[in-house]
Design an enzyme around this catalytic site. Structure first.
Site, PDB file in Angstrom:
ATOM      1  N   CYS A 136      -2.729  -2.261   6.825  1.00 47.07           N
ATOM      2  CA  CYS A 136      -1.720  -3.328   6.867  1.00 47.07           C
ATOM      3  C   CYS A 136      -0.390  -2.696   6.465  1.00 47.07           C
ATOM      4  O   CYS A 136      -0.267  -1.469   6.443  1.00 47.07           O
ATOM      5  CB  CYS A 136      -2.105  -4.511   5.982  1.00 47.07           C
ATOM      6  SG  CYS A 136      -2.245  -4.137   4.228  1.00 47.07           S
ATOM      7  N   ASN A 170      -0.634  -2.240   2.040  1.00 42.86           N
ATOM      8  CA  ASN A 170      -1.938  -1.833   1.487  1.00 42.86           C
ATOM      9  C   ASN A 170      -2.164  -2.394   0.078  1.00 42.86           C
ATOM     10  O   ASN A 170      -2.787  -1.779  -0.766  1.00 42.86           O
ATOM     11  CB  ASN A 170      -2.087  -0.302   1.484  1.00 42.86           C
ATOM     12  CG  ASN A 170      -3.501   0.206   1.197  1.00 42.86           C
ATOM     13  OD1 ASN A 170      -3.675   1.237   0.557  1.00 42.86           O
ATOM     14  ND2 ASN A 170      -4.504  -0.492   1.643  1.00 42.86           N
ATOM     15  N   CYS A 207      -2.452  -6.223  -0.003  1.00 45.01           N
ATOM     16  CA  CYS A 207      -3.009  -7.567   0.229  1.00 45.01           C
ATOM     17  C   CYS A 207      -4.121  -7.530   1.280  1.00 45.01           C
ATOM     18  O   CYS A 207      -5.302  -7.517   0.944  1.00 45.01           O
ATOM     19  CB  CYS A 207      -1.916  -8.560   0.647  1.00 45.01           C
ATOM     20  SG  CYS A 207      -0.630  -8.808  -0.600  1.00 45.01           S
ATOM     21  N   ARG A 208      -3.749  -7.520   2.562  1.00 47.00           N
ATOM     22  CA  ARG A 208      -4.743  -7.720   3.621  1.00 47.00           C
ATOM     23  C   ARG A 208      -5.756  -6.585   3.751  1.00 47.00           C
ATOM     24  O   ARG A 208      -6.973  -6.838   3.832  1.00 47.00           O
ATOM     25  CB  ARG A 208      -4.034  -7.937   4.972  1.00 47.00           C
ATOM     26  CG  ARG A 208      -3.252  -9.242   5.020  1.00 47.00           C
ATOM     27  CD  ARG A 208      -2.294  -9.274   6.185  1.00 47.00           C
ATOM     28  NE  ARG A 208      -1.220  -8.301   6.024  1.00 47.00           N
ATOM     29  CZ  ARG A 208      -0.294  -8.042   6.920  1.00 47.00           C
ATOM     30  NH1 ARG A 208      -0.323  -8.673   8.078  1.00 47.00           N
ATOM     31  NH2 ARG A 208       0.656  -7.158   6.666  1.00 47.00           N
ATOM     32  N   SER A 209      -5.279  -5.330   3.813  1.00 44.45           N
ATOM     33  CA  SER A 209      -6.256  -4.259   4.082  1.00 44.45           C
ATOM     34  C   SER A 209      -7.187  -3.963   2.906  1.00 44.45           C
ATOM     35  O   SER A 209      -8.381  -3.720   3.133  1.00 44.45           O
ATOM     36  CB  SER A 209      -5.579  -2.987   4.626  1.00 44.45           C
ATOM     37  OG  SER A 209      -4.650  -2.461   3.719  1.00 44.45           O
ATOM     38  N   ASP A 223       0.645 -12.174   7.230  1.00 47.55           N
ATOM     39  CA  ASP A 223       1.044 -11.498   5.993  1.00 47.55           C
ATOM     40  C   ASP A 223       1.250 -12.552   4.900  1.00 47.55           C
ATOM     41  O   ASP A 223       2.097 -13.426   5.041  1.00 47.55           O
ATOM     42  CB  ASP A 223       2.366 -10.753   6.280  1.00 47.55           C
ATOM     43  CG  ASP A 223       2.827  -9.924   5.109  1.00 47.55           C
ATOM     44  OD1 ASP A 223       2.303 -10.120   3.988  1.00 47.55           O
ATOM     45  OD2 ASP A 223       3.715  -9.084   5.310  1.00 47.55           O
TER      46      ASP A 223
END
Ligand code: 4NP
Length: 154
Positions: A8, A11, A13-15, A125
């Site tokens: 993401c 690196n 939050c999402r990934s 995001d």
């Protein structure tokens, strides 16, 4: 051995969340020895930091512990990993620009292409939004990671 790198922007939050969701699925299925799972970001701004405290808190409520330390995508990742998983169009474009060869570009896939219950084309995001955004990320990633494991585990 299959190697998956979730990517993401930051690196944090999402990934790292995707990494934790996939690790849990792989563990539940007794496949730990068959998968290597990591995550990375397209900016190095948060390098060395743990996941965003908001993402960590939401993750914990859903039974996940985020331990990843943010690191940027490296060119060698394109050699090392089999699947480089982007969260949105911007990640997708940047990964394609970073990929050193055509073969490397072919490793880039979209997380949401593996969703079964969500009809969406990106993982939004959550960084500048509220609590619902973080919950939404977890819900999407649980759907997408299940679909991905089903698709690639053969
Ligand atoms: P992520 O979220 O890409 O899901 O880790 C973000 C983290 C940091 C920033 C943006 C998005 N940032 O601008 O610092």
């Amino acid at each position: 051995m299959k190697k998956i790198l979730f990517v993401c922007l930051g690196n944090i939050c999402r990934s790292p969340m995707a990494e934790a969701v996939m690790r849990k699925l792989v563990k539940e299925r007794g496949l730990e020895k068959e998968y290597e799972i990591d995550s990375a970001g397209l900016i190095s701004y948060h390098e060395g930091e743990g996941a965003d405290p908001r993402m960590k808190a939401h993750a914990q409520r859903h039974g996940y512990k985020l331990t990843h330390i943010s690191r940027p995508v490296r060119e060698t990742d394109f050699d090392e990993f089999d699947y480089i998983v982007s969260m949105d169009d911007s990640n997708w474009d940047r990964l394609h620009r970073l990929a050193p060869t055509l073969e490397a570009e072919e490793k880039i896939v979209r997380m949401t292409d593996y969703c079964h219950t969500h009809v969406i084309d990106h993982v939004p995001d959550p960084y500048y939004g509220g609590a619902q955004g973080f919950e939404n990320v977890i819900e999407i990633l649980e759907d997408a990671c299940e679909g991905m494991l089903e698709a690639i585990d053969n």
